[in-house]
Design an enzyme around this catalytic site. Structure first.
Site, PDB file in Angstrom:
ATOM      1  N   LYS A   1       0.957  -1.202   0.103  1.00 56.59           N
ATOM      2  CA  LYS A   1      -0.180  -0.276  -0.307  1.00 56.59           C
ATOM      3  C   LYS A   1       0.932   1.548  -0.224  1.00 56.59           C
ATOM      4  O   LYS A   1       0.307   2.346  -0.585  1.00 56.59           O
ATOM      5  CB  LYS A   1      -0.928  -0.076   1.616  1.00 56.59           C
ATOM      6  CG  LYS A   1      -1.725  -0.928   1.757  1.00 56.59           C
ATOM      7  CD  LYS A   1      -3.233  -1.183   0.198  1.00 56.59           C
ATOM      8  CE  LYS A   1      -4.008  -2.392   0.317  1.00 56.59           C
ATOM      9  NZ  LYS A   1      -3.775  -4.111   0.372  1.00 56.59           N
TER      10      LYS A   1
HETATM   11  C1  PLP Z   1      -4.176  -5.291   0.301  1.00 55.78           C
HETATM   12  C2  PLP Z   1      -3.043  -6.106  -0.224  1.00 55.78           C
HETATM   13  C3  PLP Z   1      -3.852  -6.953  -0.507  1.00 55.78           C
HETATM   14  C4  PLP Z   1      -4.519  -7.377  -1.619  1.00 55.78           C
HETATM   15  O1  PLP Z   1      -4.353  -5.892  -2.889  1.00 55.78           O
HETATM   16  P1  PLP Z   1      -5.921  -5.593  -3.508  1.00 55.78           P
HETATM   17  O2  PLP Z   1      -5.521  -4.418  -3.928  1.00 55.78           O
HETATM   18  O3  PLP Z   1      -7.026  -5.480  -2.046  1.00 55.78           O
HETATM   19  O4  PLP Z   1      -6.162  -6.413  -4.035  1.00 55.78           O
HETATM   20  C5  PLP Z   1      -2.565  -7.810  -0.819  1.00 55.78           C
HETATM   21  N1  PLP Z   1      -1.736  -8.223   0.379  1.00 55.78           N
HETATM   22  C6  PLP Z   1      -1.386  -7.386   0.750  1.00 55.78           C
HETATM   23  C7  PLP Z   1      -0.513  -7.347   1.774  1.00 55.78           C
HETATM   24  C8  PLP Z   1      -2.266  -6.200   1.084  1.00 55.78           C
HETATM   25  O5  PLP Z   1      -2.236  -4.927   1.745  1.00 55.78           O
END
Ligand code: PLP
Length: 494
Positions: free
Chosen positions: A112
């Site tokens: 993120k």
């Molecule tokens: C948010 C997240 C995901 C999933 O990503 P999306 O964009 O919601 O599909 C996968 N792994 C981790 C560690 C995340 O923080």
């Protein structure tokens, strides 16, 4: 020519990129999408000679056409700096017969950070450009990682406040500690007695409450979103797909024009959708392999063409993917419906009324580039253990979902196209589950005891993001029902 943005639920409202970033969600509840796809205007060879920040500019300039070169470069330089523990920002590691694109080298050690490091800067510039004189209030629902990354990004940013809602019993201990220790006068963190879908639906409801918006407007506030429904989060994620390809080319693992597969651990469909956008702007992508955990609503969708959230919500060891309503899938639905907003709206109405919808055969045919797969909890632990035993590489639970799905895909199809596993979190963020997989006995051991042991086993230093919370004070302890989310927001804005 400028790219403009319109809603997936109605083609009447056109806004600029900066306006779409400020608004987050369109007025009709739809998501903003570009009115056409631009095309990369640098050759793959040229891209392979660039560093991350340069590629970021080449990608973002195509989509954010109302930003000047100086504005964009300034945002990029502020985002991708020493907050990352490596100059390359997104290192690629070859393990076994695949590549791991490590997107967890930022401030909060999950992917993120790739977008949330830049979103606050894009938002500040957007607000200035559009003469917004209100304080921008960011509302965010988190399955664990978005929350901390958004808090870190927006804390102390002038003219903004941020409220984060997380499922009280649906995140890892480390994720929770990271959030509830967040400092800053403009931040608030609230646990809700519900799951991620409840948090996300609550936030969406607050956004579409016109009366509330008017009331807040008078008080000098305007809502926006830091969730991946915001186009200002999605586009920065396109960058690392291009960067991954450029790295493979630079390292002579592929030739220019060779196709590459990406396997992506998926929850809200934001990460993998960015891969689809990368393909749309001309990156040679073969398959996008969508990996789910036991909440396999997306796998079933790719198999059958029916999206059905009417099922039990399972708490897994990959909590950031414990999601049954994948918001960003709407952007894909819109495109496979040939940009027919009415058709998309009908499906989304059906989803909110009945919890499901069926796509047509024509739409299904447009999904050819996607493969769906899922991994059970047992498989996830098995993969973490096997790759650690064989290669000494420790991955987190989310990445392991993708690694499992890729391994099965490869076995089943024999597809030897070079594959990149999009690696979304540091193993330290999910220490307990990772240690249980590779070391067995975790019962009765404290989180930080396990962290220190993991550091020894993986031969990787404990990241500063974890060291920070070892002794940090808990600053947020509010827990509320999902019906009380509005009240918590209003209290904070008083
Ligand atoms: C948010 C997240 C995901 C999933 O990503 P999306 O964009 O919601 O599909 C996968 N792994 C981790 C560690 C995340 O923080």
């Amino acid at each position: 020519m400028d790219i403009r943005y319109r809603s997936t639920r109605g083609n009447k409202e056109y806004v600029s990129a900066s306006q779409a970033i400020i608004k987050g969600l369109a007025d009709d509840g739809g998501l903003f999408v570009p009115d056409r796809f631009p095309v990369l205007d640098k050759s793959l060879e040229a891209l392979s000679a660039m560093e991350y920040r340069e590629i970021a500019y080449e990608v973002m300039k195509l989509f954010f056409t109302d930003f000047t070169e100086e504005e964009l470069k300034d945002c990029i330089n502020k985002a991708y700096d020493e907050k990352f523990d490596t100059d390359v920002i997104a290192p690629m590691t070859a393990v076994d017969d695949t590549y791991y694109l490590e997107l967890f080298h930022g401030a909060t050690i999950a992917f993120k950070d790739m977008a949330l490091s830049i979103l606050p800067h894009l938002m500040s510039v957007s607000a200035k450009k559009n003469g917004v004189d209100k304080e921008i209030v960011i509302l965010t629902a988190t399955s664990g990682d978005t929350g901390k990354a958004a808090l870190a990004g927006f804390a102390g940013v002038e003219g903004t406040r941020i409220v984060v809602f997380y499922p009280k019993n649906g995140v890892s201990a480390i994720q929770e500690k990271q959030m509830v220790t967040q400092k800053g006068k403009n931040v608030k963190v609230v646990g809700i007695t519900g799951n991620f879908d409840d948090a996300q639906t609550g936030v969406k409801n607050i956004f579409s409450d016109k009366e509330l918006a008017e009331k807040l407007d008078k008080a000098g506030f305007q809502f926006s979103s830091a969730n991946s429904i915001n186009i200002g989060r999605l586009i920065p994620q396109v960058v690392y797909y291009v960067y991954a390809y450029a790295t493979l080319l630079k390292e002579e693992r592929i030739k220019a024009g060779d196709a590459v597969n990406f396997t992506v651990p998926t929850g809200n469909f934001g990460n993998i959708l960015a891969g689809y956008y990368a393909k749309k702007i001309g990156l040679p992508v073969n398959k996008l392999i969508c990996a789910s955990n036991e909440n396999k609503v997306l796998f079933d969708f790719f198999e059958t063409g029916c999206y059905d959230r009417n099922r039990e919500f399972i708490l897994t060891t990959s909590p950031s993917m414990d999601i049954l309503i994948s918001s960003n899938l709407e952007r894909l639905i819109y495109f496979i419906a040939d940009e027919d907003a009415d058709a998309n709206k009908a499906l989304m109405d059906s989803l909110s009324k009945t919890g499901k919808y069926d796509i047509t055969d024509e739409m299904k045919a447009n999904l050819a580039g996607f493969i769906g797969g899922y991994a059970t909890e047992e498989q996830v632990a098995g993969t973490i253990r096997r790759v650690y035993d064989d290669c000494g590489y420790v991955m987190d639970t989310h990445t392991a979902v993708a690694a499992t799905v890729y391994e099965e895909y490869r076995k089943k199809t024999g597809d030897a196209t070079p594959n990149v596993i999009v690696s979304t979190a540091s193993c330290f963020k999910f220490t307990r589950s990772v240690m249980e997989a590779i070391d067995g006995s975790v019962e009765g051991k404290g989180d930080f005891e396990l962290i220190d042991r993991l550091s020894e086993l993986a031969n990787v230093a404990v990241p500063p993001a974890i060291e920070e919370i070892r002794t940090a004070e808990v600053l947020h302890s509010t827990v509320c029902d999902k019906e009380e989310m509005v009240k918590e927001v209003l209290d904070f804005l008083k």
